[in-house]
Design a protein around this motif. Structure first.
Motif, mmCIF file in Angstrom:
data_model
loop_
_atom_site.group_PDB
_atom_site.id
_atom_site.type_symbol
_atom_site.label_atom_id
_atom_site.label_comp_id
_atom_site.label_asym_id
_atom_site.label_seq_id
_atom_site.Cartn_x
_atom_site.Cartn_y
_atom_site.Cartn_z
ATOM 1 N N ALA A 217 66.615 122.325 73.931
ATOM 2 C CA ALA A 217 66.943 121.200 74.400
ATOM 3 C C ALA A 217 65.840 120.406 74.598
ATOM 4 C CB ALA A 217 68.038 121.175 75.707
ATOM 5 N N PHE A 218 64.755 120.957 75.223
ATOM 6 C CA PHE A 218 63.317 120.530 75.421
ATOM 7 C C PHE A 218 62.659 120.235 74.033
ATOM 8 C CE2 PHE A 218 63.535 122.674 79.730
ATOM 9 C CZ PHE A 218 62.926 121.402 80.319
ATOM 10 N N ALA A 219 62.972 121.225 73.161
ATOM 11 C CA ALA A 219 62.204 121.212 71.734
ATOM 12 C C ALA A 219 62.787 119.707 70.971
ATOM 13 C CB ALA A 219 62.597 122.389 70.992
ATOM 14 N N LEU A 220 64.142 119.596 71.187
ATOM 15 C CA LEU A 220 64.759 118.454 70.624
ATOM 16 C C LEU A 220 64.180 117.253 71.057
ATOM 17 C CD1 LEU A 220 68.438 119.419 70.084
ATOM 18 C CD2 LEU A 220 67.059 119.396 68.297
ATOM 19 N N THR A 221 64.206 117.289 72.515
ATOM 20 C CA THR A 221 63.665 115.938 73.055
ATOM 21 C C THR A 221 62.391 115.634 72.719
ATOM 22 O OG1 THR A 221 65.046 116.258 75.118
ATOM 23 C CG2 THR A 221 63.377 114.963 75.265
ATOM 24 N N TYR A 222 61.437 116.564 72.806
ATOM 25 C CA TYR A 222 60.333 116.343 72.138
ATOM 26 C C TYR A 222 60.062 115.984 70.774
ATOM 27 C CZ TYR A 222 54.915 117.489 72.176
ATOM 28 O OH TYR A 222 53.662 117.372 72.249
ATOM 29 N N SER A 223 60.912 116.662 69.842
ATOM 30 C CA SER A 223 60.902 116.046 68.451
ATOM 31 C C SER A 223 61.298 114.851 68.332
ATOM 32 C CB SER A 223 61.839 117.145 67.695
ATOM 33 O OG SER A 223 62.021 116.988 66.413
ATOM 34 N N ILE A 224 62.641 114.465 69.014
ATOM 35 C CA ILE A 224 62.708 113.054 68.743
ATOM 36 C C ILE A 224 61.765 112.025 69.229
ATOM 37 C CG2 ILE A 224 64.517 111.457 69.748
ATOM 38 C CD1 ILE A 224 65.716 113.456 67.625
ATOM 39 N N ARG A 225 61.215 112.455 70.447
ATOM 40 C CA ARG A 225 59.964 111.477 71.007
ATOM 41 C C ARG A 225 58.776 111.357 69.910
ATOM 42 N NH1 ARG A 225 57.196 113.301 76.670
ATOM 43 N NH2 ARG A 225 56.574 114.646 75.068
ATOM 44 N N GLN A 226 58.677 112.605 69.384
ATOM 45 C CA GLN A 226 57.508 112.691 68.196
ATOM 46 C C GLN A 226 57.837 111.814 67.186
ATOM 47 O OE1 GLN A 226 56.378 116.413 66.360
ATOM 48 N NE2 GLN A 226 54.280 116.257 67.339
ATOM 49 N N LEU A 227 59.065 111.929 66.764
ATOM 50 C CA LEU A 227 59.845 111.214 65.694
ATOM 51 C C LEU A 227 59.551 109.743 65.546
ATOM 52 C CD1 LEU A 227 61.091 111.189 62.685
ATOM 53 C CD2 LEU A 227 63.277 111.244 64.013
ATOM 54 N N LYS A 228 60.200 109.375 66.847
ATOM 55 C CA LYS A 228 60.012 107.947 67.343
ATOM 56 C C LYS A 228 58.496 107.274 67.206
ATOM 57 C CE LYS A 228 64.112 107.286 70.043
ATOM 58 N NZ LYS A 228 64.826 106.935 71.551
ATOM 59 N N GLU A 229 57.463 108.260 67.620
ATOM 60 C CA GLU A 229 56.190 107.708 67.868
ATOM 61 C C GLU A 229 55.867 107.584 66.266
ATOM 62 O OE1 GLU A 229 54.025 106.913 70.171
ATOM 63 O OE2 GLU A 229 55.481 106.890 71.610
ATOM 64 N N GLU A 230 55.996 108.576 65.593
ATOM 65 C CA GLU A 230 55.502 108.588 63.917
ATOM 66 C C GLU A 230 56.296 107.164 63.409
ATOM 67 O OE1 GLU A 230 56.960 112.247 62.276
ATOM 68 O OE2 GLU A 230 55.155 113.439 63.082
ATOM 69 N N GLN A 231 57.728 106.884 63.550
ATOM 70 C CA GLN A 231 58.151 105.597 63.135
ATOM 71 C C GLN A 231 57.419 104.449 63.541
ATOM 72 O OE1 GLN A 231 62.185 106.205 64.454
ATOM 73 N NE2 GLN A 231 62.775 107.374 62.809
#
Length: 454
Positions: A217-231
């Motif tokens: 769950a932490f990994a997904l949250t971090y990944s989604i946040r990173q994905l938004k930053e990349e976008q």
């Protein structure tokens, strides 16, 4: 209505508790452990659905299905399904099938979350191979037969996912570290369950599964946040490239308007020179005027070509394009008395995006100019060394602060006011993703040193 539903839930829990105590011989501690474990896993499944509602990323659906299958496995192992009219607990085919389904969903989710297809094609192929074996295992299990898992424990299959997660973390994908921790907990619990199956009073999987759900769950949250930053960064880059394209179109229009007057002026100088051939002063000035006109024409062409977006790769000389970039900032460097030198050890004909290379180099040169101004360097000097596919840009502006140099390529990090902090991040993205190169920065005894390797 709500009271009726709550009453039914309480009655079910009361009946389930009595069933656990009397029929299955479970203790109160086991009942509590099983309930918490299954609850955490189901909450992880719901959490992934909530994330999917806002992000529409397919890996979240995979994780939802994975956690549902894990929850079903835990319910079966705990004996909850024995409350049903159908005796799931005694069905070995059901038990084996749900384990294989969980393993299949683990591989499907791991491929998507760790982005192996994009960043580790070989590992992706291996994951696909194991996934096909598990699907085949599931089919023959439905026929009441066993294939691979009769001889190999499931924990060995899951270890491969753990290895892939560690490799992706070593490739600087930070969410993979949380995934690695969670998967380690799960694998250890599965291994203990397989090895000490007959000696343990409860299955360690009820501890490993919720821990895995929490870490992922932490990994997904971090990944989604990173994905938004990349976008956001990609959007900034697209806007920047759109501005470049618009600037190129504008310069093209200017060039079209200037071309005829410049040509006419060149004819005028030629006529002056031909009619005043005996006057050396007029001849010299005519030649000087012709050179200035040619310089203006070349400058317009250079800027128009630079702002034209790259659509395909081409061969170009690193030395020539470096000179080209220096020529574009020559006037600004002269205005600030910045001396520049190029040390050509060996040139290289690079097959890549020419304009993008110039864009990266210009960004570094402009940053160097800003560094000279802010540091008040007495004798500002910038040197560029070209050695085959390596370009080193060195200044004597004093270097980059130690607390900033580690963050200099991060998006939105800047030490200058009225700057977006996207420039160097965009340069690194262009070099390493678009041009398949490497970009780094370090401090020398004189100042900052940027290195580009293609």
């Amino acid at each position: 209505m709500i009271k009726l539903i709550l009453l039914l839930i309480l009655q079910s829990l009361s009946y389930g508790k009595d069933f656990f105590y009397e029929e299955l011989g479970r203790t109160a501690a086991e009942f509590m452990l099983y309930g918490i474990s299954i609850g955490i896993v189901l909450m992880a499944a719901i959490y992934s659905l909530v994330l999917y509602r806002h992000n529409k990323t397919i890996m979240l659906i995979y994780y939802f299905l994975l956690q549902l299958s894990v929850a079903a496995f835990l319910m079966n192992t705990s004996g909850i399904f024995l409350l049903s009219t159908y005796d799931f607990g005694t069905s070995s085919t059901y038990y084996d099938s749900i384990i294989i389904i969980s393993s299949i969903m683990s591989f499907v989710f791991a491929r998507a979350f760790l982005e192996t297809k994009k960043y580790s094609p070989i590992l992706h192929m291996l994951l696909n191979g194991l996934l096909i074996l598990l699907i085949f295992e599931f089919i023959i299990t439905l026929l009441s037969q066993r294939f691979i898992t009769t001889f190999l424990p499931f924990s060995l299959f899951l270890v491969f996912i753990l290895i892939v997660a560690w490799i992706r973390y070593r490739q600087k994908y930070v969410p993979a570290l949380y995934f690695f921790y969670g998967w380690s907990c799960l694998i250890v619990s599965v291994a203990f369950s397989e090895i000490y199956r007959d000696s343990l009073t409860f299955s360690p999987i009820f501890i490993g599964s919720p821990l895995e759900a929490i870490f992922v769950a932490f990994a997904l949250t971090y990944s989604i946040r990173q994905l938004k930053e990349e976008q956001k960064i990609q959007q900034a880059i697209m806007i920047h490239q759109s501005k470049l394209a618009s600037m190129g179109e504008l310069l093209g229009n200017i060039a079209h308007q200037w071309r005829q007057p410049l040509t006419n002026l060149s004819y005028i100088f030629m006529n002056i020179k031909s009619t005043a051939s005996i006057d050396e002063y007029i001849n010299d000035k005519s030649d000087e005027g012709m050179k200035q006109l040619q310089f203006m024409s070349d400058t317009i062409d250079n800027f128009r070509n630079f702002y034209h977006p790259d659509t395909h790769k081409e061969f170009f000389s690193l030395y020539e394009q470096t000179l080209y970039a220096l020529g574009m900032v020559e006037g600004e460097f002269q205005r600030h008395n910045i001396a520049t030198t190029i040390d050509l050890i060996e040139d290289s004909s690079l097959y890549n995006y020419k304009n993008q290379y110039v864009q990266v180099l210009l960004n570094i040169l402009v940053n160097a100019k800003d560094a000279f101004i802010s540091s008040n360097a007495t004798h500002p000097a910038l040197s560029i060394q070209i050695n085959k596919n390596t370009i080193t840009i060195q200044d004597n502006a004093g270097g980059i602060a130690s607390e900033s140099i580690e963050k200099i390529f991060e998006p939105y990090f800047t030490t200058k006011s009225q700057h977006s902090g996207v420039g160097l991040y965009m340069c690194k993205t262009i070099v390493e993703k678009n041009m398949s190169g490497k970009m780094s920065v370090s401090n020398s005894d004189r100042g900052a040193r940027f290195e580009l390797i293609f």
